[in-house]
Scaffold this motif. Structure first.
Motif, mmCIF file in Angstrom:
data_model
loop_
_atom_site.group_PDB
_atom_site.id
_atom_site.type_symbol
_atom_site.label_atom_id
_atom_site.label_comp_id
_atom_site.label_asym_id
_atom_site.label_seq_id
_atom_site.Cartn_x
_atom_site.Cartn_y
_atom_site.Cartn_z
ATOM 1 N N GLY A 118 56.231 -36.610 -3.298
ATOM 2 C CA GLY A 118 55.801 -36.390 -4.675
ATOM 3 C C GLY A 118 54.382 -35.857 -4.701
ATOM 4 O O GLY A 118 53.899 -35.301 -3.712
ATOM 5 N N SER A 127 51.215 -33.415 -6.066
ATOM 6 C CA SER A 127 51.077 -31.999 -6.461
ATOM 7 C C SER A 127 51.193 -31.038 -5.280
ATOM 8 O O SER A 127 51.665 -29.915 -5.437
ATOM 9 C CB SER A 127 49.721 -31.801 -7.139
ATOM 10 N N THR A 128 50.807 -31.474 -4.092
ATOM 11 C CA THR A 128 50.824 -30.528 -2.959
ATOM 12 C C THR A 128 52.190 -29.919 -2.710
ATOM 13 O O THR A 128 52.293 -28.713 -2.487
ATOM 14 C CB THR A 128 50.313 -31.215 -1.675
ATOM 15 N N ASP A 166 59.176 -41.667 -3.071
ATOM 16 C CA ASP A 166 58.575 -42.589 -4.036
ATOM 17 C C ASP A 166 58.647 -41.986 -5.437
ATOM 18 O O ASP A 166 58.932 -40.799 -5.610
ATOM 19 C CB ASP A 166 57.134 -42.931 -3.677
ATOM 20 N N ARG A 214 56.973 -42.643 -9.624
ATOM 21 C CA ARG A 214 56.198 -43.406 -10.597
ATOM 22 C C ARG A 214 57.200 -44.085 -11.528
ATOM 23 O O ARG A 214 58.303 -43.578 -11.749
ATOM 24 C CB ARG A 214 55.298 -42.464 -11.388
ATOM 25 N N ASN A 270 57.848 -37.599 -10.342
ATOM 26 C CA ASN A 270 58.042 -36.746 -9.158
ATOM 27 C C ASN A 270 59.374 -36.011 -9.243
ATOM 28 O O ASN A 270 59.501 -34.871 -8.785
ATOM 29 C CB ASN A 270 57.993 -37.584 -7.873
ATOM 30 N N GLY A 287 53.043 -36.788 1.571
ATOM 31 C CA GLY A 287 51.664 -36.357 1.342
ATOM 32 C C GLY A 287 50.746 -37.457 1.842
ATOM 33 O O GLY A 287 51.191 -38.511 2.293
ATOM 34 N N HIS A 294 46.735 -43.470 1.376
ATOM 35 C CA HIS A 294 48.121 -43.881 1.058
ATOM 36 C C HIS A 294 49.079 -42.754 1.397
ATOM 37 O O HIS A 294 48.699 -41.583 1.498
ATOM 38 C CB HIS A 294 48.244 -44.321 -0.409
ATOM 39 N N ALA A 322 53.467 -41.825 0.474
ATOM 40 C CA ALA A 322 54.506 -42.236 -0.481
ATOM 41 C C ALA A 322 53.787 -43.080 -1.541
ATOM 42 O O ALA A 322 52.737 -42.666 -2.037
ATOM 43 C CB ALA A 322 55.645 -42.966 0.214
ATOM 44 N N ARG A 376 54.952 -48.771 -8.839
ATOM 45 C CA ARG A 376 55.548 -47.610 -8.203
ATOM 46 C C ARG A 376 56.787 -48.085 -7.448
ATOM 47 O O ARG A 376 56.865 -49.241 -7.041
ATOM 48 C CB ARG A 376 54.581 -46.964 -7.195
ATOM 49 N N LYS A 408 40.876 -33.287 1.407
ATOM 50 C CA LYS A 408 41.692 -34.150 2.290
ATOM 51 C C LYS A 408 41.182 -34.126 3.732
ATOM 52 O O LYS A 408 41.699 -34.846 4.591
ATOM 53 C CB LYS A 408 43.146 -33.644 2.267
HETATM 54 C C1 6PG Z 1 52.869 -39.500 -5.347
HETATM 55 C C2 6PG Z 1 53.014 -39.151 -3.903
HETATM 56 C C3 6PG Z 1 51.770 -39.483 -3.156
HETATM 57 C C4 6PG Z 1 51.147 -38.148 -2.825
HETATM 58 C C5 6PG Z 1 49.709 -38.293 -2.436
HETATM 59 C C6 6PG Z 1 49.070 -36.904 -2.318
HETATM 60 O O1 6PG Z 1 53.831 -39.959 -5.965
HETATM 61 O O2 6PG Z 1 51.768 -39.209 -5.855
HETATM 62 O O3 6PG Z 1 54.110 -39.545 -3.320
HETATM 63 O O4 6PG Z 1 51.945 -40.211 -1.971
HETATM 64 O O5 6PG Z 1 51.894 -37.543 -1.760
HETATM 65 O O6 6PG Z 1 49.060 -39.032 -3.451
HETATM 66 O O7 6PG Z 1 49.138 -36.327 -3.596
HETATM 67 P P1 6PG Z 1 48.681 -34.799 -3.855
HETATM 68 O O8 6PG Z 1 49.667 -33.944 -3.149
HETATM 69 O O9 6PG Z 1 48.752 -34.643 -5.347
HETATM 70 O O10 6PG Z 1 47.297 -34.681 -3.284
#
Ligand code: 6PG
Length: 244
Positions: free
Chosen positions: A42, A44-45, A73, A75, A85, A143, A149, A151, A179, A202
């Motif tokens: 999930g 944004s990346t 994962d 929200r 997501n 991510g 963190h 997931a 979550r 990052k």
């Molecule tokens: C979520 C993701 C979380 C995400 C990281 C990086 O639900 O937000 O699963 O683990 O991969 O927070 O988030 P970005 O890609 O937005 O930096």
């Protein structure tokens, strides 16, 4: 085994070449086992990667009817909520590929957290034939958050110590919300685990996770039991990694 590291010149290359790489892994899984079970990231990346995967040649090269999509994962919001997501994935990928609805295994995160986690674990167990151990996903996309963190396994939460359940409902104090997350034993049982990271913000945490200098970062606990760990990073995110 040392993680595999692929660093791309910029974000666009990360998404285009990263999609090429993921597409190859998916097609290999389908060749070998006539199916590809994938856990989606999930945040944004992944948006750019999903858009690239939802474009030619991948739209026709991948036998999407043999791909089964789960989420790592979610929200605790409805599937049409801007923070979902699932909604992000629907807009960037699902609406653009020819994949049967039955192959999309969404986390029912609109439900009470404990119910959502329990139901998703049941869905997963049914799909994988309720094995004695943990399921084996072909590909897990993850991510990394700036706090380490991955997931929805956040530092100083019970998610870090979960070694029985496949799916947990976790209250995340720093996000002031619940979550739903797949647990580390499931992640680590995958054939291939792929960290997808982008951006200079990052760089510090990616280096720490890659070097596993501090196991208090949940992403540092991602260590495949049988499979392979791969980092797909653009130069900005990967610039502090010592590749010597
Ligand atoms: C979520 C993701 C979380 C995400 C990281 C990086 O639900 O937000 O699963 O683990 O991969 O927070 O988030 P970005 O890609 O937005 O930096």
């Amino acid at each position: 085994m040392k993680p595999k590291l692929k660093i791309f010149k910029n974000k666009e290359n990360l998404f285009q070449d990263g999609a090429e790489y993921i597409s190859g892994l998916m097609q290999a899984a389908i060749r070998e086992r006539d199916a590809c079970a994938m856990l989606l990231a999930g945040g944004s990346t992944p948006e750019g990667l999903y858009r690239a995967l939802a474009s030619p040649p991948h739209t026709s090269a991948i036998a999407w009817e043999k791909v089964f999509l789960f989420w790592g994962d979610e929200r605790c919001v409805p599937p049409d909520h801007r923070d979902s997501n699932y909604l992000m994935t629907k807009r960037t990928l699902l609406e653009k590929i020819n994949i049967p609805d039955r192959n999309i295994l969404r986390i029912p995160a609109e439900k009470e957290p404990a119910v959502a986690a329990s139901e998703y674990e049941t869905t997963m167990r049914k799909f994988f034939g309720d094995p004695a151990g943990y399921p084996v996903f072909d590909i897990v996309l993850l991510g990394i958050g700036e706090d380490g963190h991955t997931a929805s396994i956040f530092p100083d939460t019970k998610g870090v110590d979960e070694h029985v359940r496949w799916v947990s409902d976790i209250y995340v104090p720093r996000a002031k919300t619940y979550r739903i997350t797949v647990t580390l034993p499931v992640i680590n049982n995958a054939r291939r685990i792929v960290f997808l990271v982008s951006g200079a913000a990052k760089a510090d945490i990616v280096q720490k996770i890659y070097d596993r200098t501090n196991l208090a970062y949940p992403a540092s606990l991602v260590a495949p039991v049988h499979g392979e760990l791969i980092y797909l990073a653009d130069m900005d995110a990967g610039k502090n990694i010592d590749i010597t």
